[in-house]
Design a protein around this motif. Structure first.
Motif, PDB file in Angstrom:
ATOM      1  N   VAL A   1       0.865  -1.186   0.000  1.00 39.02           N
ATOM      2  CA  VAL A   1       0.000   0.000   0.000  1.00 39.02           C
ATOM      3  C   VAL A   1       0.899   1.232   0.000  1.00 39.02           C
ATOM      4  O   VAL A   1       1.877   1.304   0.751  1.00 39.02           O
ATOM      5  CB  VAL A   1      -0.918   0.002   1.244  1.00 39.02           C
ATOM      6  N   ARG A   2       0.601   2.208  -0.884  1.00 41.54           N
ATOM      7  CA  ARG A   2       1.392   3.435  -0.990  1.00 41.54           C
ATOM      8  C   ARG A   2       0.475   4.621  -0.721  1.00 41.54           C
ATOM      9  O   ARG A   2      -0.562   4.766  -1.373  1.00 41.54           O
ATOM     10  CB  ARG A   2       1.996   3.527  -2.400  1.00 41.54           C
ATOM     11  N   LEU A   3       0.864   5.479   0.245  1.00 47.31           N
ATOM     12  CA  LEU A   3      -0.014   6.562   0.686  1.00 47.31           C
ATOM     13  C   LEU A   3       0.249   7.867  -0.055  1.00 47.31           C
ATOM     14  O   LEU A   3       1.299   8.043  -0.674  1.00 47.31           O
ATOM     15  CB  LEU A   3       0.161   6.794   2.186  1.00 47.31           C
ATOM     16  N   ASP A   4      -0.702   8.791   0.065  1.00 48.52           N
ATOM     17  CA  ASP A   4      -0.581  10.154  -0.461  1.00 48.52           C
ATOM     18  C   ASP A   4      -0.169  10.168  -1.924  1.00 48.52           C
ATOM     19  O   ASP A   4       0.642  10.995  -2.349  1.00 48.52           O
ATOM     20  CB  ASP A   4       0.431  10.963   0.370  1.00 48.52           C
ATOM     21  N   ALA A   5      -0.730   9.246  -2.700  1.00 51.40           N
ATOM     22  CA  ALA A   5      -0.370   9.123  -4.111  1.00 51.40           C
ATOM     23  C   ALA A   5      -1.020  10.248  -4.918  1.00 51.40           C
ATOM     24  O   ALA A   5      -2.204  10.540  -4.749  1.00 51.40           O
ATOM     25  CB  ALA A   5      -0.820   7.772  -4.649  1.00 51.40           C
ATOM     26  N   THR A   6      -0.217  10.881  -5.768  1.00 49.36           N
ATOM     27  CA  THR A   6      -0.768  11.911  -6.650  1.00 49.36           C
ATOM     28  C   THR A   6      -0.573  11.527  -8.111  1.00 49.36           C
ATOM     29  O   THR A   6      -1.137  12.156  -8.999  1.00 49.36           O
ATOM     30  CB  THR A   6      -0.109  13.282  -6.382  1.00 49.36           C
ATOM     31  N   SER A   7       0.260  10.500  -8.376  1.00 49.67           N
ATOM     32  CA  SER A   7       0.417  10.005  -9.741  1.00 49.67           C
ATOM     33  C   SER A   7       0.660   8.500  -9.692  1.00 49.67           C
ATOM     34  O   SER A   7       1.011   7.955  -8.643  1.00 49.67           O
ATOM     35  CB  SER A   7       1.578  10.715 -10.450  1.00 49.67           C
TER      36      SER A   7
ATOM     37  N   ALA B   1      -2.372   2.171  -4.451  1.00 47.54           N
ATOM     38  CA  ALA B   1      -2.030   3.549  -4.114  1.00 47.54           C
ATOM     39  C   ALA B   1      -3.278   4.227  -3.543  1.00 47.54           C
ATOM     40  O   ALA B   1      -4.389   3.929  -3.948  1.00 47.54           O
ATOM     41  CB  ALA B   1      -1.563   4.288  -5.365  1.00 47.54           C
ATOM     42  N   VAL B   2      -3.065   5.116  -2.571  1.00 48.48           N
ATOM     43  CA  VAL B   2      -4.188   5.795  -1.936  1.00 48.48           C
ATOM     44  C   VAL B   2      -3.975   7.296  -2.009  1.00 48.48           C
ATOM     45  O   VAL B   2      -2.895   7.797  -1.682  1.00 48.48           O
ATOM     46  CB  VAL B   2      -4.343   5.374  -0.460  1.00 48.48           C
ATOM     47  N   MET B   3      -5.006   8.013  -2.459  1.00 47.36           N
ATOM     48  CA  MET B   3      -4.902   9.479  -2.523  1.00 47.36           C
ATOM     49  C   MET B   3      -4.912  10.071  -1.107  1.00 47.36           C
ATOM     50  O   MET B   3      -5.373   9.434  -0.169  1.00 47.36           O
ATOM     51  CB  MET B   3      -6.047  10.047  -3.360  1.00 47.36           C
ATOM     52  N   PRO B   4      -4.411  11.307  -0.945  1.00 46.41           N
ATOM     53  CA  PRO B   4      -4.409  11.929   0.393  1.00 46.41           C
ATOM     54  C   PRO B   4      -5.841  12.091   0.915  1.00 46.41           C
ATOM     55  O   PRO B   4      -6.762  12.396   0.152  1.00 46.41           O
ATOM     56  CB  PRO B   4      -3.773  13.302   0.156  1.00 46.41           C
ATOM     57  N   ILE B   5      -5.991  11.876   2.223  1.00 49.51           N
ATOM     58  CA  ILE B   5      -7.296  12.002   2.879  1.00 49.51           C
ATOM     59  C   ILE B   5      -7.121  12.927   4.067  1.00 49.51           C
ATOM     60  O   ILE B   5      -6.173  12.756   4.857  1.00 49.51           O
ATOM     61  CB  ILE B   5      -7.794  10.610   3.320  1.00 49.51           C
ATOM     62  N   PRO B   6      -8.001  13.927   4.210  1.00 49.74           N
ATOM     63  CA  PRO B   6      -7.815  14.883   5.317  1.00 49.74           C
ATOM     64  C   PRO B   6      -7.837  14.189   6.680  1.00 49.74           C
ATOM     65  O   PRO B   6      -8.662  13.307   6.905  1.00 49.74           O
ATOM     66  CB  PRO B   6      -9.004  15.848   5.175  1.00 49.74           C
TER      67      PRO B   6
END
Ligand code: TXA
Ligand code: MG
Length: 319
Positions: A235-241, A294-299
């Motif tokens: 699992v890879r966090l804060d993915a933007t690409s 991959a996971v996009m940033p979550i507040p």
């Protein structure tokens, strides 16, 4: 359908209660995740829970009761604890309190500690089962130790189906993320695990709350291992690409291009919707055809605190 998977009808709830009283294990729905239940007053039943999950015995279990009256027989409630229960029970809050010497609870349930974590779940099926069983029920999340928590009966059947006498099926869990664990042993209330009751709501009532949730700084929460909630894929966090072959857990209206597949935790950016989807979507993306998730940033506010806690552990180096 496996024969031990049964709809949560009144008859099947009665059957489940009888099985629990006989020392068997029963998986049941709560509003947070499905629990792997056993008689909390039976050392043998609790030992079976640890065995079925492959759970280390230093990690204590949450004991489930219908409400405050039953809880007060098991642990010492001070004024703060009573206020917490009055505000948030039944609901997704577990309270760590001094265990009564005469509680009758299995020592193993508390992993030998002189405290106990208590919770009154809000789910109607859980309530009916606890009342029918007539005794406290120890129930960790119904997954193999270290893996992703179950939010449907099918998740339980896939992972622990051969280990339980009965799985009560009442559809997907509404909250989807485990209870908040609040330690009320010390002078200062301490958050041991962020969960279904957001920290902000606890702070409104208690003022300052100590944060004891990060891996090393959590000696009071023996079960909070850095790697947990882990799918097979990395699992890879804060993915933007995208990286080649990755699947995406998206948050918000749009997913960056290039991912092999994407599921949306919440297109509208709703954290409650994202929490409810989190574990089921992690499972759905955990496929050999993907190189990772991959996971996009979550507040990190409200329920986002619990979501990010679970994701950080899902992404942590594996044991
Ligand atoms: O939402 C939930 O809480 C679900 C449902 C089934 O109720 N249960 C659950 O249980 O998540 P489990 O065993 O997966 O997590 C229990 C957590 C662990 O982090 C454990 O270390 C902590 O509660 N805990 C239990 N008893 C404790 C105690 N006496 N002192 C400190 N932490 C405790
Ligand atoms: Mg768990």
């Amino acid at each position: 359908m496996p024969t031990n998977l049964a709809p949560a009808t009144p008859d099947n709830i009665e059957r489940a209660a009888r099985l629990l009283r006989a020392g068997e294990l029963v998986a049941f729905p709560t509003e947070t995740v499905y629990g792997l239940g056993g008689d909390a007053t039976s050392e043998a039943a609790v030992a079976r829970i640890f065995g079925a999950k492959g759970r280390p015995r230093f990690n204590p279990l949450i004991v489930h009761v219908p409400g405050l009256a039953e809880a007060e027989a098991l642990a010492v409630f001070d004024e703060r604890a009573r206020i917490a229960a009055q505000h948030f029970w039944p609901g997704p809050l577990s309270l760590v309190l001094p265990r009564r010497a005469e509680s009758g609870l299995s020592l193993l349930a508390s992993a030998g500690l002189d405290s106990v974590a208590l919770r009154a779940p809000a789910h109607a099926v859980a309530q009916a089962l606890l009342r029918a069983a007539g005794r406290p029920i120890a129930a960790p999340s119904a997954n193999r130790s270290g893996r992703v928590s179950p939010t449907t009966a099918a998740h339980v059947a896939a992972e622990l189906g051969d280990q339980v006498a009965l799985i009560l099926d009442a559809g997907p869990c509404a909250v989807g993320i485990e209870s908040t664990v609040l330690d009320l042993i010390g002078d200062m209330p301490a958050l041991l695990r962020p969960g279904g009751v957001p920290l902000e709501q606890l702070a409104e009532i208690f003022g300052h709350i100590e944060l004891a949730t990060s891996g090393d700084a959590a000696p009071r929460s023996p079960g909070r291992l850095p790697s947990h909630y882990a799918p097979e894929r990395p699992v890879r966090l804060d993915a933007t690409s995208a990286q080649p072959g990755e699947a995406l857990l998206a948050f918000g209206p749009e997913a960056p291009p290039g991912f092999a597949d994407a599921l949306f935790l919440s297109r509208s950016g709703d954290l409650a919707e994202a929490a409810a989807n989190l574990f089921a979507m992690l499972r759905r993306l955990d496929r050999p055809r993907f190189t990772g998730i991959a996971v996009m940033p979550i507040p990190g506010v409200g329920l986002g605190r619990a979501i990010n806690d679970r994701l950080r552990r899902a992404a942590a180096p594996r044991r």
